[in-house]
Each structure stands twice: as C-alpha cells, then as structure tokens.
Design a protein around this motif. Structure first.
Motif, PDB file in Angstrom:
ATOM      1  N   LEU A  15      33.976  28.465 -27.989  1.00 31.42           N
ATOM      2  CA  LEU A  15      33.207  29.242 -26.772  1.00 31.42           C
ATOM      3  C   LEU A  15      31.385  30.102 -27.855  1.00 31.42           C
ATOM      4  N   LEU A  18      29.016  27.797 -28.595  1.00 31.83           N
ATOM      5  CA  LEU A  18      28.831  27.290 -26.599  1.00 31.83           C
ATOM      6  C   LEU A  18      27.380  28.737 -26.179  1.00 31.83           C
ATOM      7  N   ASP A  21      24.277  27.967 -29.033  1.00 31.12           N
ATOM      8  CA  ASP A  21      23.340  26.791 -28.192  1.00 31.12           C
ATOM      9  C   ASP A  21      22.310  27.768 -26.710  1.00 31.12           C
ATOM     10  N   PHE A  22      23.147  28.297 -26.172  1.00 34.33           N
ATOM     11  CA  PHE A  22      22.170  29.743 -24.819  1.00 34.33           C
ATOM     12  C   PHE A  22      21.721  29.988 -25.519  1.00 34.33           C
ATOM     13  N   VAL A  25      18.429  28.198 -26.519  1.00 34.57           N
ATOM     14  CA  VAL A  25      17.218  28.111 -25.126  1.00 34.57           C
ATOM     15  C   VAL A  25      16.764  29.472 -24.543  1.00 34.57           C
TER      16      VAL A  25
ATOM     17  N   LEU B  36      17.137  22.951 -19.172  1.00 35.65           N
ATOM     18  CA  LEU B  36      17.722  23.220 -20.465  1.00 35.65           C
ATOM     19  C   LEU B  36      18.647  23.620 -20.741  1.00 35.65           C
ATOM     20  N   THR B  37      19.807  24.411 -19.524  1.00 37.65           N
ATOM     21  CA  THR B  37      20.951  24.979 -19.529  1.00 37.65           C
ATOM     22  C   THR B  37      22.176  23.611 -19.313  1.00 37.65           C
ATOM     23  N   LEU B  40      24.708  22.391 -20.804  1.00 35.38           N
ATOM     24  CA  LEU B  40      25.766  23.356 -21.545  1.00 35.38           C
ATOM     25  C   LEU B  40      26.240  23.939 -20.909  1.00 35.38           C
ATOM     26  N   TYR B  41      26.196  24.406 -19.317  1.00 31.80           N
ATOM     27  CA  TYR B  41      27.106  24.532 -18.145  1.00 31.80           C
ATOM     28  C   TYR B  41      27.850  24.081 -18.399  1.00 31.80           C
ATOM     29  N   LYS B  43      29.316  21.339 -20.285  1.00 30.99           N
ATOM     30  CA  LYS B  43      29.911  21.653 -20.688  1.00 30.99           C
ATOM     31  C   LYS B  43      31.234  23.130 -21.111  1.00 30.99           C
ATOM     32  N   ARG B  44      30.409  24.274 -20.682  1.00 32.17           N
ATOM     33  CA  ARG B  44      31.026  25.374 -20.356  1.00 32.17           C
ATOM     34  C   ARG B  44      32.196  25.315 -19.425  1.00 32.17           C
TER      35      ARG B  44
END
Lengths: 304, 304
Positions: A15, A18, A21-22, A25, B36-37, B40-41, B43-44
């Motif tokens: 978590l 993540l 990484d967010f 961005v 860009l996200t 990531l989303y 993956k989340r």
C-alpha cells in the motif's frame, strides 16, 4: 521492523509503495500545471492590476475555509490597501512543487509600514517520516497602536530570533508569549497572525537526509528487497521539535487553501463579488446589470 | 449585448477569455491525470480486493463532506456488504474528463437485490450557458420493508419514466413524491437517495449545440471580434428545466467529492481507519501495533 501483514499476507508496504507512486504522479501533475498556467497567470496579473479592488473583492468572496480567519478589522485592511496577491511554487523547476510562496502587496495604510508581506512555505520531511509545510515568521512593522495581533506576532518573531541565537527555552519573549497565549487564547485572532507560523523545525540537512533515506527505501522496496524499518527508540520524544507556541496553528492548511482555491479561482470569486455588490455602495458597479449567465452559479460551474 | 466595462475599459470578456484558457488547462491536466494513474488504480484495485472491508473502512474515515450524508443505517449496509468502489472518467479519451461514473459493488445483503449500483454523471452545458453535472436516477431493488428512502427513490424513478413517456406534470408518482417531500423533508435522508439525482434536464442535442455556440464565441473573442451576446428574452423562465423534485439536491457535489477525494485518497483513509480501529472489535487488527510514522498524520501528509 519488517512488513506487517494485514489479512492474507497483503503487507502495508504494498500500500505504501502504491501511495508513493500516486504521489509521484501528483507531483508531476503539479509541475505540469505550473508550466501550463505560467503565462496565463502573468496575463491575469496584468489584466487585474487595472481593476481597482480586484483582490479585496476576491477575499470578500473567499470560501469559508479562508473567510473564517478574516476578522472584520482584517477585512478593512485588505479592502483599503491590498493591491496585489501572488502565489508561486518557488522551488520549481527542480525542487518540490508543493513549496509555495504567498506574497501580499499593500498600498500605504494606517496599520503597518510594509508594502510587501511574503510568506514562504517549504515542503520538508523529517527523520521520523513526517512530511509537510514549514515556514518562518514574517515581521510586520506595525504603526503605533495598530498591531492587530496585540504584540503576539512581534513576540513570535523575537522567539524565532532567540532560537536562532540558541538562547534556550527561558527567554523573556518566550515567557511573555506563553503567558499571553494562555490568558487570551487564539479565538478570533487576526488573519495577520498567519505570518507568524513556523511549523516543525526541520533543518535543510535533516530534510536532505530524510529525503535520501526515503528514496533509498522506496528503491529497495521496488527491487523487492525487505526493507528494515528503523525501530524508533525515541518514540516518546517524537514531538521534541514540535513548536508549541504557534499563534496560527492551521497556517499551513490556510496556505494550501489560498494557493489551490483562492488563487486559481480569483476571477470566479471576483465576478461573484461583482454580482453581490452590484447594488452596494462600493464604487464598483458597471452601468448595466450583469447578464452573464455563465457566472451566475460560481459554485456549480467549472468544477471538475 | 456587447461587452460591459468594469473600470478603465477592462471588459468582462477579457476575464472570461482568461477563465476559458484556465479551464482548457484544467481539462488537459485531468486527461493527463487519468492517463498517468490508470495502471496505478488497476494495481490498487487488485491489491485492495484481497483486503476484507477495505472500502467500508475507507467510508468510515470519509471526510465530513461525504460523512455527513451517511446515516447510521447506511453505514451498516456499507460495512456489511460494500465489496468494491470504482470511479471512472468514462467519456475519456475523447469526451469531457469531468464526466464521472461511480460504481458500488455489493455482496448479498438484507437491504437490496442489486450487486452493482452504478451512477453516471455527465458534464453538460445548456443553451443558457450553465455547465455542470447531470445524471439519471438509478433504480434500487429493495427487499421487502427495507427501502432506506421510504419509497422516495422508487417514486423518483417512476417520475423519470413518466417524464420520458411525456406524461406531463400531473402523474400519480409526481403528486405522491411531492407530498412526501413536503411532509417529511429531506433532513437525514439516506445516502442511497443520492442515486435518485437528475439535475438539469439537458438533451444531448442541446448540449452539442451549446458547446458549439460556446466554442464559436471563444474563437471569435480570440480573433478580437466583438461577440454578440444573445439577449435572453425568456430570462424569467430560466429555471423551466430545473428539476424541483430532487431528493438529494447536492448529489453532484458529493459525486465530485467521492471522485476527487475519497477515491484518490482511499489508501490514506484505510490506513487511518486501521489505526483508529486497532483496538476495536472489527475483525481487522494486525498482530502488531502499527508503527508507521508516515501515516500518523494523514491530514497533514501528502497534501500538495
């Protein structure tokens, strides 16, 4: 301590990765935003500089998160003498885009001598992993009997100087400030007390070391290595560097609100003020009533 | 009507032009952000799908702008059965990035049959220049005696069907809904009434025409042409298309808050819930106490 497991062996570290990484961005988007809006803000500054009372009217329509801090006397000062406001992400292009400077420019007024009051907030990280905005007190040269903070801002500034000179915890200024804060409290304190905010005390060396450590940890996690978290032996002393004599404890939140709401939304707030004041005695009416439907519902429009 | 002058011949149109340019940048940044996200989303979503109660715990820590609408019974429903939440800017890549869809997924529960409730909000512009989010009511198949909106959401849905069928203003459903709204009011209404929101009624044709007209105006202004503003003869009828039987009038604001705060901040809220619930009876403690300083001050950290 190694990663803790929630259920099913999902570790907090995943978590955290993540979130890191967010965060990257978000920082990239702030950089992009600064780049893409630079010329527009310059153009806006030029245009609004020719509109009398532009910024006072913007403040008149400020959202509650800002307005709650502006006392009636503060309003009077702003209305009579605020001639410009500017916000800059001053550590760009190479530094942290979250560091912000907020500059107020004033015409001559009966309250203070300063024509410019600039407050800088640095985004800093400390050894305990805390990250946020820190600042330094800004001195205001009040005219006689016009100090809107009843001497508190001066004392904060003196305490700051004493701290820099290593004078310890027992100085005259500290004792006076502490007793004044205890006796009067901070309810209804002037907006101008905001200039006194310090936040956590984090040296540039500590910040750099903390940044480096954090980056190394992130890198190691990305490479799948188990990251050794330091055991915080001094957990109990964690707020050692917490500055307890803050006369405007939420100044960092207010700064963010000015930078991310009032500043980008200034034209919207100005137009709302125009409508509201259309029939008032402020010398600002146009000849005809505004008919611009576009701006009739500023809270609904152009929110993304 | 041509441009009105403020002082010194600064026209509102210059300010509007600037606002248009800023809006373009904001839209571009939203597009960038989505791009860009995206991974990531994804993956989340994968990671949190293995954490029981992730989303209920996020809602438990929701900021006041959301929390104020979640009644105790709503909380119970979410806690017992919310298994996933997802937000999508569904008109991308070519449409408006401000259009959002919010999808709730539920496990079997005692309140309703639906396992998915998805509400879409379209960013639309009407002929009067208003722009904002509009939506369509979503039907919930309540189990017997379990309707948390006391029948109002069903009525809203029926009114919507009646309107689509052109049944006029005098239908049974309209009368019932109106009388129920007047007698019980909307204080303490269930969060699930949010699914009933419609907002202004703007057809796709009207939206396209309004967009086209707006773009032509902007272009003309950029080219320095004087833009003829339509005189709104029907000013008095402006709220003709305002839908008066809204059982959750601030649903658009709440949607934005979910999309721009709860959704991107979900991990932060989850970790805050973990800390707060560490000693509670929710089956969610880890074996060791969290020692993560990083997340000790969620409100201070990582705000940009």
């Amino acid at each position: 301590m190694s990663a803790e497991n929630i259920d099913n062996n999902i570790s907090y570290e995943i978590l955290e990765d993540l979130e890191d990484d967010f965060e990257e961005v978000e920082l990239e988007l702030l950089r992009q935003q600064a780049k893409l809006t630079k010329d527009l803000y310059a153009k806006r500054a030029k245009v609004v500089s020719e509109i009398p009372n532009f910024w006072p009217l913007v403040f008149e329509q400020a959202p509650p998160d800002i307005d709650e801090y502006v006392q009636p006397t503060d309003s009077a000062v702003l209305l009579s003498s605020l001639v410009n406001l500017s916000v800059e992400r001053f550590e760009l292009p190479n530094g942290d885009p979250r560091s912000i400077s907020i500059k107020f420019e004033f015409s001559e007024n009966e309250y203070f001598e300063n024509t410019v009051l600039e407050k800088k907030f640095w985004w800093r990280r400390n050894k305990d992993g805390w990250a946020g905005l820190v600042s330094e007190p800004v001195k205001i040269n009040w005219k006689a009997d016009k100090d809107l903070t009843s001497g508190m801002l001066d004392l904060v500034y003196q305490v700051w100087e004493d701290d820099k000179a290593g004078k310890g915890d027992d100085t005259e200024a500290k004792k006076k400030l502490k007793s004044q804060m205890e006796s009067t409290g901070l309810d209804g304190v002037s907006f101008f007390a905001w200039f006194g905010f310090r936040g956590l005390s984090i040296s540039e060396e500590e910040n750099q070391a903390a940044l480096k450590e954090e980056q190394e940890k992130r890198q190691a996690r990305k490479e799948g290595k188990e990251v050794e978290e330091e055991v915080e032996e001094e957990d109990e002393d964690d707020d050692d560097d917490e500055y307890e004599m803050e006369i405007f404890p939420t100044a960092d939140d207010l700064a963010v609100c000015i930078a991310e709401d009032l500043w980008p939304g200034a034209i919207k707030y100005f137009l709302a003020a125009q409508e509201q004041d259309a029939l008032s005695d402020i010398n600002f009416e146009s000849d005809e009533e505004m008919d611009d439907e576009d701006d009739a519902q500023p809270s609904k429009k152009r929110k993304a």
